[in-house]
Design an enzyme around this catalytic site. Structure first.
Site, PDB file in Angstrom:
ATOM      1  N   GLU A 113       1.990   1.295   8.413  1.00  0.00           N
ATOM      2  CA  GLU A 113       1.614  -0.003   7.835  1.00  0.00           C
ATOM      3  C   GLU A 113       2.431  -1.169   8.376  1.00  0.00           C
ATOM      4  OE1 GLU A 113       2.154   0.908   3.719  1.00  0.00           O
ATOM      5  OE2 GLU A 113       0.124   1.736   3.563  1.00  0.00           O
ATOM      6  N   LYS A 156       6.330   2.849  10.539  1.00  0.00           N
ATOM      7  CA  LYS A 156       6.817   3.239   9.220  1.00  0.00           C
ATOM      8  C   LYS A 156       6.766   4.758   9.047  1.00  0.00           C
ATOM      9  CE  LYS A 156       5.664   2.624   4.326  1.00  0.00           C
ATOM     10  NZ  LYS A 156       4.675   2.119   3.378  1.00  0.00           N
ATOM     11  N   GLN A 157       5.693   5.356   9.555  1.00  0.00           N
ATOM     12  CA  GLN A 157       5.494   6.793   9.323  1.00  0.00           C
ATOM     13  C   GLN A 157       4.617   7.353  10.431  1.00  0.00           C
ATOM     14  OE1 GLN A 157       3.388   5.322   5.745  1.00  0.00           O
ATOM     15  NE2 GLN A 157       2.158   7.155   5.935  1.00  0.00           N
TER      16      GLN A 157
HETATM   17  C1  BGC Z   1       2.362   4.980   2.436  1.00  0.00           C
HETATM   18  C2  BGC Z   1       0.910   5.380   2.341  1.00  0.00           C
HETATM   19  C3  BGC Z   1       0.672   6.088   1.029  1.00  0.00           C
HETATM   20  C4  BGC Z   1       1.123   5.211  -0.119  1.00  0.00           C
HETATM   21  C5  BGC Z   1       0.974   5.878  -1.451  1.00  0.00           C
HETATM   22  C6  BGC Z   1       2.736   4.148   1.236  1.00  0.00           C
HETATM   23  O1  BGC Z   1       4.092   3.860   1.274  1.00  0.00           O
HETATM   24  O2  BGC Z   1       2.575   4.216   3.591  1.00  0.00           O
HETATM   25  O3  BGC Z   1       0.573   6.226   3.420  1.00  0.00           O
HETATM   26  O4  BGC Z   1      -0.678   6.376   0.878  1.00  0.00           O
HETATM   27  O5  BGC Z   1       2.478   4.896   0.054  1.00  0.00           O
HETATM   28  O6  BGC Z   1       1.699   7.053  -1.522  1.00  0.00           O
END
Ligand code: BGC
Length: 816
Positions: free
Chosen positions: A493, A615-616
């Site tokens: 994100e 971020k991930q």
């Molecule tokens: C993550 C998402 C996730 C959401 C709810 C966010 O911090 O980036 O991938 O769906 O949290 O858990």
């Protein structure tokens, strides 16, 4: 300490929030935080009770704009219970000399215990033991038992027990500026001498909520006749219940509670249901016996035996415990999805994201009916998703990134960066990949269960409408002779646009484009092969799905554009490689924790969009969801020359550019490293599985567990390391079991029968349950394939990652 208990010794105000979230008791219908019964919300305690799917919308004024948010509502606090001796002050932890304080979560029996001893200002010593549970067998019932021992005093003990409706949604510091008042029209009444009730309505969604409680006082197995006096306000009702105690004497108050809403099935209206429950409810001990039996049955399906490591087992048990408290067979009767933060706190306002992608596989292997129900939550919101697509000028179904009551987009459009105090525009709702996750879940549920009826009646329609949406979102680029997708956001994100532009979203996001190609292939398979011909005709007629559209999907599965760096690395999105490199070492030196690098950068006046920093897991999600074989086939059909040998290079590239700002990141990294770097994979597994237990994100667990991180962590044991997969009518095992994890023993349900699987570093044992009328099961492990009749056992011998006889299919990086 055993692997089934979580013990908190002493009282630590700074850690109380985490403890409250970890000590939630719940049953899939409702859950209540492990707050001290005598506490109200303040800077240490946060009592919270949430009923699944109970949402309400309120408006807040932020920086001159009205903003509407939908939240899972914090309901009246049924825990409310305090006491005093004679005319002394009401008990509060901070006004006594605390001699002992201990809390124990008994995960095997779903029971929270609290033991404490204190001395008050008049030097009286008192002992208190409390036990509470949210009944797993009778989902509307909860119970709190309080035993008080007067060690060295005599006097009058007065309990104050009731229901506190003065609660608001105020459990997340960054939401403090937002309106948190959701309950209106409170009404209280004393219904019977031992029973009081509080009734309220949610302000916008109009859900009626009733909570009633019955208080009885006991001594040595006998019910006492205490004095009672009523404390009644519009939004709080309690009884003061008095008994005399002598030194060494003890007394016990049982509080049995019932919770109902106007959303309940098989119900007239909440008040009557709540009171009816209490009239018929047994006493604490009898309720507890039935509750423990219900847990026993859950654990017979969900237990993961992991030996000899007690710490890992404790974390695994905790994660599964909270899964079962959030999503249980009682949830299957409700119209709810998978709340990202459980029913454990208010972060993300109880919303439903793509997190079910990480949660459903564990449920499907044990209680497939529950997965079906959670997928139906999505199907019921198909009309809303169609509407969203239409409003965007597109066709098909555009599912929201954040979903709540009716399936409209619930993402916030501005968010607060606590590091800088700035309200920022939030474009994360552009995560269109949510639709792909839903289609993936539908398809994999069907693969695992063979539930053709579900595919026919619900699943196929979702897959087709989602595909139609992606086909409308994609544009044909004549110059490239390829389909392109512009203006989206990926799982990472941090990137919501290009440097120096205001246009939201990024272009040709590789994960979205490749998964769209996957989706198009599946959609074609659904209409042409998976559905019975008559149903396929019905659906194509009903959806007005023409040959041209299906041809376009075929064409997209061969012509979607995928960006690559020059050296064979899949570009996260078009242009990613031109972004600036971040000085990772410098940031790690300057900040103790860089997981939320986006917030740090913004607070420094920089923009995360400018950097190659994620971020991930994003590109790596491809290796998590698709086998190496599937991925190379998809890319091959798209005309890209991509082989399994390129996977490690991709992992390495993105691993070095990821801050792991989501707990999901460790899950995905453990998975993709499992075949190549086992030790690192185990490291990521260790991190993933304890992320809430240790509050890895420093302060977020108190706002609710990270359900997908918790369950995804446990899932690594079964689907990744043990390589368990049910597909195409077969149970497949492809273990790459790290010997350091000891021995894993678990039971899955395969075609309605329990199958016990035991995996160690060298062997796999599969045992079916005995019994007549059970069909034989085809079980495949490496090159061996056996047919197991009822009550039979198969032994396979395996080695670790390098065994050439065991070519992995489910997970990707085998050729590394
Ligand atoms: C993550 C998402 C996730 C959401 C709810 C966010 O911090 O980036 O991938 O769906 O949290 O858990």
């Amino acid at each position: 300490m055993t692997a089934w208990e979580l013990l908190f010794e002493g009282f630590d105000p700074a850690d109380e929030g985490r403890r409250e979230a970890l000590c939630v008791v719940g049953n899939g219908y409702f859950a209540t935080r492990g707050a001290a019964p005598e506490a109200v919300a303040d800077d240490v305690h946060y009592p919270g009770t949430y009923i699944a799917g109970c949402f309400n919308r309120v408006t807040s004024r932020i920086e001159g704009r009205d903003i509407e948010n939908e939240s899972m509502v914090n309901l009246p606090n049924w825990l409310m219970l305090t006491f005093r001796i004679d005319d002394g002050p009401w008990f509060a932890l901070d006004s006594v000399d605390l001699l002992d304080h201990e809390q124990e979560l008994d995960m095997e029996r779903g029971l929270l215990l609290r033991r404490l001893r204190f001395r008050d200002s008049r030097h009286r010593t008192t002992r208190l033991v409390q036990r509470r549970f949210a009944h797993l067998g009778s989902p509307h019932l909860a119970a709190l038992e309080t035993t008080i021992v007067a060690e060295d005093w005599s006097g009058r003990l007065t309990f104050r027990s009731g229901i506190d409706g003065r609660v608001t949604n105020s459990g997340v510091a960054r939401y403090q500026a937002l309106n948190g008042r959701h309950l209106v029209e409170h009404h209280t009444e004393e219904v019977r001498p031992d029973t009081v009730l509080l009734h309220a309505r949610t302000s916008q969604s109009g859900i009626l909520v009733a909570e009633a409680c019955r208080a009885t006082v006991w001594r040595d197995g006998d019910v006492l006749e205490p004095t009672r006096s009523l404390v009644r306000h519009d939004d709080l009702i309690a009884q003061d219940v008095g008994v005399d105690l002598t030194p060494g004497g003890q007394t016990r108050l049982e509080k049995i509670v019932s919770l109902h809403t106007s959303r309940d099935l098989a119900a007239t209206e909440p008040r009557e249901e709540a009171l009816g429950d209490l009239e018929n409810a047994a006493d604490f001990e009898e309720l507890l016996t039935a509750h423990i039996m219900a847990w026993d049955q859950v654990w017979s399906r969900y237990r993961f035996g992991l030996s000899p490591d007690v710490d890992a087992r404790q974390a695994v048990n905790l994660n599964l415990f909270h899964l079962a408290q959030t999503l249980s067979t009682h949830t299957a009767d409700l119209d709810v999805g998978v709340p990202a933060r459980g029913l454990h706190g208010e972060a993300y306002r109880g919303h439903v994201f793509w997190d079910e992608l990480f949660v459903l596989p564990t449920i499907t292997l044990r209680t497939p009916n529950l997965t079906r129900s959670l997928l139906l939550y999505r199907h019921r919101r198909l009309p809303q998703a169609r509407l969203a697509a239409r409003h965007a000028g597109l066709t098909g179904a555009m599912y929201p990134w954040q979903s709540g009551s009716n399936g409209r987009e619930e993402s916030q459009f501005v968010h607060l960066n606590p590091e800088s105090g700035h309200w920022l525009r939030d474009n994360t709702h552009l995560q269109r990949h949510i639709g792909i996750a839903i289609a993936y879940n539908v398809w994999h549920y069907y693969q695992a269960t063979g539930d053709e009826e579900f595919l026919s009646s619900y699943g196929a329609e979702m897959i087709l409408e989602i595909t139609r949406f992606f086909a409308a979102l994609a544009e044909y680029d004549h110059g490239r002779d390829r389909y392109v997708i512009h203006g989206v956001v990926g799982p990472d994100e941090y990137h919501t646009g290009y440097p120096g532009t205001d246009r939201p979203g990024i272009d040709n996001h590789a994960y979205t484009n490749i998964m769209t190609a996957w989706l198009c292939r599946i959609a074609v398979e659904v209409v042409t092969a998976a559905l019975p011909a008559e149903r396929s005709t019905e659906l194509t007629e009903a959806l007005r799905l023409g040959h041209q559209e299906i041809d376009q999907w075929r064409s997209m599965s061969r012509k979607l554009f995928v960006p690559f760096h020059d050296d064979g690395v899949i570009s996260q999105f078009e242009g990613y490689e031109h972004l600036a490199e971040l000085d990772w070492d410098g940031y790690r030196r300057r900040y103790p924790d860089i997981r939320r690098l986006d917030r740090i950068l913004e607070a420094e006046g920089k923009n995360p969009n400018d950097f190659q920093a994620s971020k991930q897991a994003d590109v790596l999600m491809l290796f998590y969801l698709l086998s190496a074989e599937e991925l190379t086939t998809i890319l091959g059909d798209l005309g890209y020359d991509f082989t399994g040998e390129q996977i490690p290079k991709n992992i390495d590239y993105y691993l070095r550019r990821t801050s792991h700002g989501s707990t999901l990141s460790s899950v995905v990294h453990a998975w993709v490293l499992a075949r190549s770097h086992r030790a690192r994979a185990v490291e990521f597994f260790d991190r993933a599985v304890v992320s809430d237990l240790h509050d890895a994100q420093k302060g977020t667990t108190q706002e609710g567990i990270h359900l997908a991180g918790m369950v995804g962590g446990v899932d690594l044991l079964q689907r990744c390391f043990a390589g368990i997969e049910v597909r195409e009518g077969m149970l497949r095992l492809d273990p790459h079991w790290p010997a350091e994890l000891g021995v894993l023993e678990l039971t899955i349900r395969y075609h309605h029968q329990p199958v016990l699987i035991r995996v160690s570093g060298r062997t796999v044992t599969v045992r079916t349950a005995p019994g007549p009328r059970r069909p034989a099961i085809r079980c495949v492990c490496g090159p061996e394939s056996v047919l197991l009749g009822p009550g039979e056992t198969a032994h396979f011998s395996t080695k670790t990652t390098t065994d050439p006889g065991l070519k992995p299919t489910a997970a990707p990086a085998d050729e590394l």
